[in-house]
Structure formats: C-alpha cells, structure tokens
Design a protein around this motif. Sequence first.
Motif, PDB file in Angstrom:
ATOM      1  N   THR A 144      33.894  39.125  36.015  1.00  0.00           N
ATOM      2  CA  THR A 144      32.945  39.584  37.310  1.00  0.00           C
ATOM      3  C   THR A 144      33.701  39.125  38.470  1.00  0.00           C
ATOM      4  N   GLY A 145      33.298  39.873  39.447  1.00  0.00           N
ATOM      5  CA  GLY A 145      33.856  39.528  40.753  1.00  0.00           C
ATOM      6  C   GLY A 145      35.346  39.363  41.129  1.00  0.00           C
ATOM      7  N   TRP A 146      35.921  38.137  41.796  1.00  0.00           N
ATOM      8  CA  TRP A 146      37.255  38.399  41.803  1.00  0.00           C
ATOM      9  C   TRP A 146      37.822  38.264  40.832  1.00  0.00           C
ATOM     10  N   GLU A 147      37.367  37.886  39.468  1.00  0.00           N
ATOM     11  CA  GLU A 147      38.366  37.824  38.141  1.00  0.00           C
ATOM     12  C   GLU A 147      38.691  39.458  37.875  1.00  0.00           C
ATOM     13  N   THR A 193      38.461  42.021  39.910  1.00  0.00           N
ATOM     14  CA  THR A 193      39.515  42.425  41.034  1.00  0.00           C
ATOM     15  C   THR A 193      40.951  42.066  40.740  1.00  0.00           C
ATOM     16  N   ASP A 194      40.922  40.702  40.267  1.00  0.00           N
ATOM     17  CA  ASP A 194      42.431  40.074  40.020  1.00  0.00           C
ATOM     18  C   ASP A 194      42.988  40.874  38.681  1.00  0.00           C
ATOM     19  N   ALA A 249      44.220  44.272  39.741  1.00  0.00           N
ATOM     20  CA  ALA A 249      45.463  43.924  40.754  1.00  0.00           C
ATOM     21  C   ALA A 249      46.777  43.725  40.095  1.00  0.00           C
ATOM     22  N   TYR A 283      51.438  41.865  44.337  1.00  0.00           N
ATOM     23  CA  TYR A 283      50.341  41.016  43.759  1.00  0.00           C
ATOM     24  C   TYR A 283      50.346  39.563  43.872  1.00  0.00           C
ATOM     25  N   GLY A 313      48.525  38.237  46.983  1.00  0.00           N
ATOM     26  CA  GLY A 313      47.055  38.357  46.870  1.00  0.00           C
ATOM     27  C   GLY A 313      46.521  40.008  47.412  1.00  0.00           C
ATOM     28  N   THR A 341      45.067  43.504  46.803  1.00  0.00           N
ATOM     29  CA  THR A 341      43.941  44.168  45.594  1.00  0.00           C
ATOM     30  C   THR A 341      44.104  45.771  45.824  1.00  0.00           C
ATOM     31  N   ALA A 373      35.946  46.480  51.700  1.00  0.00           N
ATOM     32  CA  ALA A 373      37.293  46.316  52.373  1.00  0.00           C
ATOM     33  C   ALA A 373      37.155  47.102  53.317  1.00  0.00           C
TER      34      ALA A 373
END
Lengths: 397, 397
Positions: free
Chosen positions: A121-124, A126-127, A130, A139, A142, A144, A209
């Motif tokens: 979830t969340g930043w994981e 998105t990462d 990416a 990459y 940072g 995305t 964003a």
Amino acid sequence: MRKVGIVGVGHTKFGRANGSFLEMFSSAAVEALDEAGIKTGPGHGVDQVLVATMGAGMLNRQSGVASALVDTLNLRPAMAETVENGPASGASAVKLAFMAIASGMCDVALVVGGEMMRVVTGWEATDFVATMLHPEAEYRYGLTLPAFAGMFTRLYMDKYGVTAKDLAMVAVKNHEHAMHNPVAHIQLVPDLYAITEDEDAGVINPYVAEPLRLYDVCPVSDGAAALVLCALDVADRFAKKPVRIAGIGQATDTHVIAEREVPTDLLAVRRAAEKAYRMAGLKPEDIDVAELHDAFSILEIAISEEVGFFPKGEGHLAVRRGDTKVGGRIPINTSGGLKAKGHPVGATGISQIVELVRQLRGEAGGRQVASAKNGLAVNFGGFGNNVVATILSREEE
Amino acid sequence: MRKVGIVGVGHTKFGRANGSFLEMFSSAAVEALDEAGIKTGPGHGVDQVLVATMGAGMLNRQSGVASALVDTLNLRPAMAETVENGPASGASAVKLAFMAIASGMCDVALVVGGEMMRVVTGWEATDFVATMLHPEAEYRYGLTLPAFAGMFTRLYMDKYGVTAKDLAMVAVKNHEHAMHNPVAHIQLVPDLYAITEDEDAGVINPYVAEPLRLYDVCPVSDGAAALVLCALDVADRFAKKPVRIAGIGQATDTHVIAEREVPTDLLAVRRAAEKAYRMAGLKPEDIDVAELHDAFSILEIAISEEVGFFPKGEGHLAVRRGDTKVGGRIPINTSGGLKAKGHPVGATGISQIVELVRQLRGEAGGRQVASAKNGLAVNFGGFGNNVVATILSREEE
C-alpha cells in the motif's frame, strides 16, 4: 498472414482478490475457457499459454507463473511463458499470442494477465510502479509515475488550456460507465461540483501530485483478465463466434522522459495507433468504441488526440461536449477505464480487450455502444515509452 | 512457415559483472548487432527486441527492462517485451522471436538474456531460484532446487547404477571444455581423484544436497548473451551468413514434482525434443553437438537420455566411455555448460544457442567439433516443468 480472433473472455471482479495469486489467474482463465467451450485435460487443444504480470516476482515472490498456471488448469503439455512490459504487459502478451498463431506454430492460445498489488500500500505501491522508470536517470532520484503525470498535466494545462474541471469530467464519466460494469473496482459516481468547486473539494479530493488530485488517479487493484485466441480457420471448434484482431501496432519512445523533444507529445501512442490502423485498413473515424489507458485522467485526453479522434490539444473540448460518453460520438472507457474499473497492472491490457469483445458482441448491458463494429485499445507502458494499440473488428455474418 | 536464422551472436564474460544491469545487457547486444552489421539509430531495421530475465524485479528492482534497452541501444521505435520462464527464459524468448518473424509481423529481432545474480549470495540466491517452485505445494515448505536435484540423483543412482564418480566425470569434462571458452565463468579443471576418492574429497568437494557435492552444482553467475534473428529471405542484408533455426519444441510437465508418475523421467524434455526433431525433420543421430542444461551434473546425464542420444538409464555409461567429450561421439556442453561456463538464469538459453552458432560456423577454437552440421540445445525451466528444445542447422552452401 493467418487471421486470428478471440473466442472466449474472462474477468475477475477487480478490487481485492479472494484466494491466492494463482487462484486469481485461474479464475479468469476458467471463465474464458468455459466461454470458448474448451474442456481442459487430454485433448484440450490449447497450444500456448501466455501470462502477463509485472509484479509476480517483486510483489508476490513467484516466478514461472505461466508454468504453474498450465498445470493448475490441466493444460499440459502446452507451451507457456510470462510476459512483462510494465503496464502494457497485457497487450504485449496478446500481441505475442497473435504472432504465435499467425506464424502457424499454434492454433489456440490462452492469454491471462493479472496483478495482486494490494499486498502493498501507499509508498510501497508507488515505488513498485516506479521500477519501470529509467533505473539510473529517474528511479534512483525518487521520481514516480504520479510525479511525471503531474508535470505532464501542468504542461498540458499551460499549452492547451485544459482545466482541473476537464480532468474531473473524465473521472466522473468513467465512474458513471463503471456503474454498469459489474467487475469494476469502484462503483460510485463522484459529484463534479463537490470534487472541484465546493469548499471541501480539497478535503474529499486532495492533491496527489499537483495539479492531479485523488480523482485523477487510478486506484491500486487486484484482478485478472483472460482471453482465448484462435486462428480463424479453426474458429468453428469453439462455442463463441470470434471477434477478429484486425490490427496491432506497438512503438517505443525515449525511456528517459526528459529526453523527449516535445514533452506533451506521446509519440509512441501516435506511432502504435498508426501501425494498428494500417494493419487493419481502418481510420480513426471507423472506430466505434475505445479503451484508452487512463491511469491518470490527463492520459485519456492526450491519448484520444494521439490516436486521431480529436486534433492535438482539443481532447478536453470533446470531454466538455460529451463526445466520449456512452451515447456520444466516440465513447471512451465504457468499462470504467483504469480510473474506476481499476488497474491491476498486468491485467489491464487484457481487460481493455475483454471490454471491446463484449461491446462488439453486443453483451455490454447498460454501457453498450449501439452497433459497435470496430474497437481500439491503447495500453500504455512506462510513461509512454512502450505502447501497444490493438484494433478489434466484429466479424460480418 | 517463413524460415528464420541467426546472423549475430554476443556474450559477456560470465562471472561477476562490471557496470550496471542495463550495461551488461547492452554489452552482449552490441556485440551481436556488430556481428550482424546493424548500425543503430534511424533505419536500424530491428523490429522487435525481447529480453529474457527471471530476476530483474526480484534481484535488481527493475521492470520494463526491454524498453530501457531499446532506448539505450538507440533502437526506437522497435517493439519490446521481457520474457520470463524461469531458467528457460532465454530459449523462450528465442522461440517468441522466431514466431514473431515466422508470422511475417517482423523481419529482424534482437534477443538478449541476462541476470545479475551476484547481488545476492548463499541462501538468498537459493531462495530466489526456489521462487520457480510451486508456491503452495513446494516453495512455502522450504523446498529448493538443489534439494530436488539431490532427491532426483539418489533415485537415479538407485535405479540405474549411476555413481558419484560418474557425476564428477560430467563436471570434470565440462570444466575441461570451459578451458577453451574465454567467456566461461570458471576456468580450472578439478582433479577427478581429488574430488571423489582422496581423503580430503569431502573438504574440497563438500555435500550441497547429498548425494550432490559442490562440483555437481552450477555456480551463481552474472552475465548476458544476445542473438540477432532474421527471416532467411532478408538474410543477405547482414554481415554474417545465417545459421538456421530448424526446429523448436517446448513442453510443460507437472509443476508439483511429487505428482510425476515416474519421478526419474523428464517427460517435458522428451516431448520438447520430439517436437523439435519433428519440426527439423531430424533424428537424434543427426545431431553433432549439444548444449544440455546441466544446472546439476545429473541433469546432463538424464537429459542426454531423454533426447534420445542414449537409452534411458545408460547416459552415465556414455560419460564413462568419453562419448560426450569434444572428440567423442556426441560432444555435450562444449561451452563448459552451466557447470563451468556459469548459469546467469535469463542468459542461459541464449548462451547455449550462441555456443551452437559458434560450433556450426566453425568458430569454436580449441573446443570445435569437427564438421558440426546440426546442434541441439535443451533449456530446462523449473525442475523440468517447462522445457524448450532448439535445433540449429548449418545452411548448405
């Protein structure tokens, strides 16, 4: 070249998967095989299985998924591979299955795409997405996908006069379409005023964003979709009348987005669509229904221009006119699109084609486009660095 | 069906990579493109790029590698996909490129496979490889590939009288072959007595998964290999005379190994080879040189039987007779095999074909098989659940 069609489609309810990763793929596959009337086990006749997934290794710690699926479905000794092309993995797998049949090496292929993304979830999440950016130029700094989409949107707004409300109108339209698609992840329709002009708009529709807000961005979904492809010369073996794959085009663009000459152009979309039209012998005005990769609302607008539905910079005007709704001149994302149906990455390109098959068969229920004959799907890999366009045509009686 | 050949090969030194993941792939690709005489940039003529890798996501946190490679090599707007089929990813990518050309959709394809595995070591490398096992029936219980190979070896020893010394003879042979292959990872020849009968044998050649010892198991290597494929009808565009892909066969077997009726049979190898022979119009006795997937020494023996070189259960007798050495009746793993050349998973199937091309061109130096006309490669995915057999033939003058 040997002609190829689709005789079976399957699709899980997008959202949160019940059961295991492999069960999710099997579920979509079984539905498609059942539609085609294929009985698994000895004599099944499936020559090739292709699985599309981007995250099996990174998210689910599995490799060799295609081999596992063949065995689970009792389709041995069918050939099997997994195909990855970022968010365009699905359409890439369809293209490779098309080639396998067109070459004469195979008669029948099963293509299944899926992703179980909600393990993160969340930043994981998105990462994970990416990782498709350039490893050394993007990459590691940072960057995305939402960041790129935000910058792209800002340029588009400045250059062409697209407004935040235009973007929200794309989202509202796709949520409306999704209300008629039982497999869509999200089934609610946001109020245009409430998410754009109301004093609470910033609360219920916050920036992701800037200038992109929550309702401009697709959700993180689990799900799988499947197709049975066959050579048209063997199509009478199957229970369903084939929908023909009339054209496939694909093109790559610079992987490093900063290297594009005109950053608001999506050259790979333009070239892929041109190739698909040429192969199909069709023009943009021949298309009756389209599924365009709206991972971000701006992409539906930009892609609708690059494929020739509207002049460059005028896609948002078509949204304002209602041209892209069911009932409009060229309905786009009748399935609800990535925005509302969901975007399990490896499933998406196949899910788009499932929707077109249902439209061309006249099985799309409340979202049916009247007398749809030709459909176009655009599946967008990376931030437009690898794009596949597919045209389906209803076979004449 | 349109005929397809190979007009360029490239291969990095296997071992530990210098530079980035993408640079490793580029390095092999540039060598193959150079051999073919392809200049990158506008007018390059490459229609399709396929990248084979199993670990890009899990080990190197990269997706969309094929798109990145196209851009790095200045081959836009070529189509591009990544293909995964465990350790048989390489041959699977070659098969799909073959189909792309045979279908008429493409004239020229670049296939590049590679792995940067030495970012992990020890149990992490073993665990990475184990992700290809069945996720619910095998992987979650801690089963690994060396464990399966150990059990398979024990059954083979009991049933057919294979000895530990026979296994070591396979290893010594392949290390001897690798001494003549400058791109092999390991260039030393272990002493047969020292690793089997000497009092220190258990120290210098310890058990990995009893009865398998260190010298029965391939190393963990970085590396990449590349091929340029083209339709034979356009082969005169290129600098090198084509080697023809005469046959390709592939078959899947039960993913759960415990479900095999006869656990010492490798049915997918047998079926894949039969299909490849049929397509090529050749028989086992027509093959002059073979690369067989010796991830474990027992596999070279078992595969050599399943492809019809020797009766079942007698492959080890051929090793004792020296039949499988360069100069013997049917030289196997002249490149050094996975055992000594190394096994960067995604590269292996392509590396095998690079070796056969060099043999059929007469460019194999100190390991050359005299007048080799037909070569067979067997690339083995999972523990034999998805196997690809490829036959190459020297084009007659």
